[in-house]
Design a protein around this motif. Structure first.
Motif, PDB file in Angstrom:
ATOM      1  N   ALA A  15      25.223  32.343  11.866  1.00 54.09           N
ATOM      2  CA  ALA A  15      23.956  31.608  11.849  1.00 54.09           C
ATOM      3  C   ALA A  15      23.989  30.478  10.819  1.00 54.09           C
ATOM      4  O   ALA A  15      24.359  30.675   9.670  1.00 54.09           O
ATOM      5  N   ALA A  55      26.401  35.576   6.748  1.00 52.37           N
ATOM      6  CA  ALA A  55      26.284  34.189   7.200  1.00 52.37           C
ATOM      7  C   ALA A  55      26.124  33.241   6.017  1.00 52.37           C
ATOM      8  O   ALA A  55      26.710  32.147   5.993  1.00 52.37           O
ATOM      9  N   ARG A 100      29.942  45.664   4.209  1.00 50.88           N
ATOM     10  CA  ARG A 100      28.723  45.928   4.974  1.00 50.88           C
ATOM     11  C   ARG A 100      28.221  47.352   4.726  1.00 50.88           C
ATOM     12  O   ARG A 100      27.017  47.584   4.585  1.00 50.88           O
ATOM     13  N   SER A 131      24.061  42.678   5.058  1.00 50.74           N
ATOM     14  CA  SER A 131      23.628  42.403   6.423  1.00 50.74           C
ATOM     15  C   SER A 131      24.374  41.203   6.970  1.00 50.74           C
ATOM     16  O   SER A 131      25.028  40.442   6.227  1.00 50.74           O
ATOM     17  N   SER A 132      24.263  40.987   8.253  1.00 48.54           N
ATOM     18  CA  SER A 132      24.895  39.818   8.849  1.00 48.54           C
ATOM     19  C   SER A 132      24.269  38.526   8.327  1.00 48.54           C
ATOM     20  O   SER A 132      24.926  37.479   8.288  1.00 48.54           O
ATOM     21  N   GLN A 133      23.010  38.592   7.906  1.00 45.71           N
ATOM     22  CA  GLN A 133      22.358  37.418   7.323  1.00 45.71           C
ATOM     23  C   GLN A 133      23.013  37.069   5.981  1.00 45.71           C
ATOM     24  O   GLN A 133      23.245  35.893   5.670  1.00 45.71           O
ATOM     25  N   ARG A 174      27.165  36.554  16.316  1.00 51.50           N
ATOM     26  CA  ARG A 174      26.179  35.470  16.355  1.00 51.50           C
ATOM     27  C   ARG A 174      25.356  35.434  15.073  1.00 51.50           C
ATOM     28  O   ARG A 174      25.103  34.359  14.512  1.00 51.50           O
ATOM     29  N   GLU A 175      24.942  36.598  14.592  1.00 54.42           N
ATOM     30  CA  GLU A 175      24.154  36.655  13.365  1.00 54.42           C
ATOM     31  C   GLU A 175      24.972  36.209  12.158  1.00 54.42           C
ATOM     32  O   GLU A 175      24.450  35.568  11.237  1.00 54.42           O
ATOM     33  N   SER A 176      26.261  36.518  12.152  1.00 52.59           N
ATOM     34  CA  SER A 176      27.123  36.176  11.020  1.00 52.59           C
ATOM     35  C   SER A 176      27.525  34.707  11.015  1.00 52.59           C
ATOM     36  O   SER A 176      28.033  34.202  10.008  1.00 52.59           O
ATOM     37  N   ASP A 183      26.621  40.527  19.041  1.00 52.20           N
ATOM     38  CA  ASP A 183      25.370  40.307  18.298  1.00 52.20           C
ATOM     39  C   ASP A 183      25.673  40.095  16.816  1.00 52.20           C
ATOM     40  O   ASP A 183      25.111  39.203  16.169  1.00 52.20           O
ATOM     41  N   MET A 184      26.574  40.914  16.264  1.00 53.99           N
ATOM     42  CA  MET A 184      26.974  40.775  14.861  1.00 53.99           C
ATOM     43  C   MET A 184      27.626  39.420  14.632  1.00 53.99           C
ATOM     44  O   MET A 184      27.394  38.756  13.609  1.00 53.99           O
TER      45      MET A 184
END
Length: 251
Positions: free
Chosen positions: A153, A111, A100, A106-108, A149-151, A146-147
């Motif tokens: 997705a 994911a 990272r 990014s977490s996107q 949940r985004e990871s 938050d990280m």
């Protein structure tokens, strides 16, 4: 639900040539005690085939430190999940703090890698965690969730053994600083609650690891916490002696 099985994931990072990796495994196996914990080596991709052959028939598994989000194609330098599976990998770490930070993942992006790993049949070890400034502001729980949940997705799982989450407080990686067992449990419990919200009953059984200056002297206390199901180990993973200390501490 009973506590998930303990996983000790050894992250070698950019260490050990293929010949060194094989020599390490040959040194480990004769001294490895019977244990209920799962031992997995996250090795450089170039080491995996030799490790797979050397460890064949043992209880030790292997995994990669990264995986491409793409199945195949014109992606020079990338390594797909199918390639990793073909050399015997079971796991793939995604979203490690060093990826990272140094590669601006990014977490996107994380994911996408987690989805690719899982769809191909690898178990993604999805890393999340906060830096020191976030912790000092008291925002570490919200930031990490938050990280998380985004990871996650777009990732759907049918059973708890299809993913692993690793909480790694960035300020405790390679610094000699270690979060207390209570710190590890605080985030592990928050992560498990979030997983239950996202995944229902499946989330309650997902393995949640702690990573950050884990060693033989602290691993038992950390992994003894109700919501901590193992460790993602860096520096202490490089020497057979220290790995045996950790395994013995968990027996």
């Amino acid at each position: 639900m009973s506590k998930p099985q303990t996983l000790l994931a050894l992250n070698w990072k950019m260490n050990k040539t293929p010949s060194q990796a094989v020599a390490w495994a040959r040194e480990l196996l004769p001294s490895l005690p019977a244990s209920s914990a799962v031992l997995a080596i996250m090795a450089p991709a170039i080491d995996l085939q030799g490790l797979s052959q050397t460890l064949q028939g043992s209880a030790v598994t292997i995994g990669a430190q990264d995986v491409s989000a793409h199945e195949s194609g014109a992606y020079t330098g990338e390594i797909s999940a199918a390639m990793l599976l073909d050399v015997g990998a079971k796991y793939a770490v995604v979203g490690h703090s060093e990826r990272r930070e140094y590669h601006a993942e990014s977490s996107q992006v994380v994911a996408g890698k987690a989805r690719a790993a899982k769809q191909a049949g690898l178990i993604p070890i999805i890393c999340v965690g906060e830096g020191l400034e976030v912790r000092e502001r008291g925002e570490h729980v919200a930031y990490t969730l938050d990280m998380l949940r985004e990871s996650l997705a777009g990732l759907t799982i049918a059973s708890a053994d299809q993913i692993v989450i690793a909480y790694e407080p960035v300020w405790a990686i390679g610094t000699g600083k270690t979060a207390t067992a209570a710190d590890a449990e605080e985030l592990a419990a928050a992560i498990r609650s979030a997983l239950s919200g996202l995944l229902g009953e499946v989330g309650a059984g997902v393995q949640v690891l702690y990573g950050g200056s884990v060693k033989g002297s602290n691993i038992a206390e950390i992994c003894g916490q109700p919501n901590v199901n193992g460790a993602l180990v860096g520096g202490a993973a490089l020497e057979v002696r220290s790995v045996l200390e950790m395994v013995n501490a968990l027996v």
